[in-house]
Design a protein around this motif. Sequence first.
Motif, PDB file in Angstrom:
ATOM      1  N   UNK A 171       0.862  -1.144   0.000  1.00 51.18           N
ATOM      2  CA  UNK A 171       0.000   0.000   0.000  1.00 51.18           C
ATOM      3  C   UNK A 171       0.908   1.205   0.000  1.00 51.18           C
ATOM      4  N   UNK A 172       0.544   2.267  -0.689  1.00 46.79           N
ATOM      5  CA  UNK A 172       1.360   3.477  -0.722  1.00 46.79           C
ATOM      6  C   UNK A 172       1.633   4.039   0.651  1.00 46.79           C
ATOM      7  N   UNK A 173       0.741   3.777   1.607  1.00 49.87           N
ATOM      8  CA  UNK A 173       0.948   4.234   2.983  1.00 49.87           C
ATOM      9  C   UNK A 173       2.135   3.583   3.658  1.00 49.87           C
ATOM     10  N   UNK A 174       2.632   2.486   3.074  1.00 52.16           N
ATOM     11  CA  UNK A 174       3.805   1.799   3.634  1.00 52.16           C
ATOM     12  C   UNK A 174       5.062   2.640   3.519  1.00 52.16           C
ATOM     13  N   UNK A 175       5.001   3.718   2.762  1.00 47.66           N
ATOM     14  CA  UNK A 175       6.148   4.602   2.596  1.00 47.66           C
ATOM     15  C   UNK A 175       6.316   5.539   3.786  1.00 47.66           C
ATOM     16  N   UNK A 176       5.319   5.597   4.658  1.00 48.15           N
ATOM     17  CA  UNK A 176       5.339   6.507   5.805  1.00 48.15           C
ATOM     18  C   UNK A 176       5.203   5.712   7.097  1.00 48.15           C
ATOM     19  N   UNK A 177       5.852   6.172   8.163  1.00 50.86           N
ATOM     20  CA  UNK A 177       5.753   5.445   9.436  1.00 50.86           C
ATOM     21  C   UNK A 177       4.322   5.363   9.948  1.00 50.86           C
ATOM     22  N   UNK A 178       4.051   4.288  10.655  1.00 50.12           N
ATOM     23  CA  UNK A 178       2.774   4.152  11.360  1.00 50.12           C
ATOM     24  C   UNK A 178       2.822   4.991  12.642  1.00 50.12           C
ATOM     25  N   UNK A 179       4.014   5.023  13.265  1.00 48.04           N
ATOM     26  CA  UNK A 179       4.211   5.772  14.504  1.00 48.04           C
ATOM     27  C   UNK A 179       5.506   6.560  14.397  1.00 48.04           C
ATOM     28  N   UNK A 180       5.508   7.863  14.659  1.00 44.83           N
ATOM     29  CA  UNK A 180       4.338   8.676  14.927  1.00 44.83           C
ATOM     30  C   UNK A 180       3.503   8.844  13.660  1.00 44.83           C
ATOM     31  N   UNK A 181       2.221   8.997  13.858  1.00 40.90           N
ATOM     32  CA  UNK A 181       1.308   9.112  12.735  1.00 40.90           C
ATOM     33  C   UNK A 181       1.287  10.565  12.272  1.00 40.90           C
ATOM     34  N   UNK A 182       1.889  10.812  11.125  1.00 42.85           N
ATOM     35  CA  UNK A 182       1.935  12.150  10.537  1.00 42.85           C
ATOM     36  C   UNK A 182       1.514  12.062   9.082  1.00 42.85           C
ATOM     37  N   UNK A 183       0.210  12.100   8.806  1.00 40.10           N
ATOM     38  CA  UNK A 183      -0.223  11.991   7.413  1.00 40.10           C
ATOM     39  C   UNK A 183       0.309  13.161   6.585  1.00 40.10           C
TER      40      UNK A 183
END
Length: 166
Positions: free
Chosen positions: A32-44
């Motif tokens: 998923x493209x969201x895998x490029x960003x950390x889950x924690x901390x959550x900073x969309x």
Amino acid sequence: MTSIKGPISFDQHGNFLDSSGRVVQLKGINVDGGCKFPQTPYLPSYVPLGKGEEEEEEGDSIFFDGDNVSFVGRPWPLKDVEYHINRLKSMGFNTIRYIITWEALEHAGPGVYDMEFIEYTIEVLKIIHNIGGVFIYLDPHQDVWSRFSGGDGAPMWTLYAAGFDP
């Protein structure tokens, strides 16, 4: 949908073949493209950081703290993997492009591996394997350089190692 059992191979024309020699048509999706960003901390990416040059907000300092992040939970929490895989299979997909960034594996420094993320990823892949009927393409993903330079993939420490001051 027929579930493919056993290993796949390929022929001289580049076709993927099942264990009986039949051509396998891969129908895939990116997860998923969201895998490029950390889950924690959550900073969309759609939430701006800070208020300006004079005031640094917590979001700014958290974003640039590239050592203290976690990708555990990407692309899904373990409890949701079966639901999502079965849903994708019901839509006719049999292949998943599974993104893993360098930052997810080695964000805290060279040779410092995030074993919790590695163990989480292995558990996700085991669940998918046990469901069956889905091929996984592991994508060691990187765009541009790093999320700290407008892309994604490389950890913060690589910018410092190259002489940059983000």
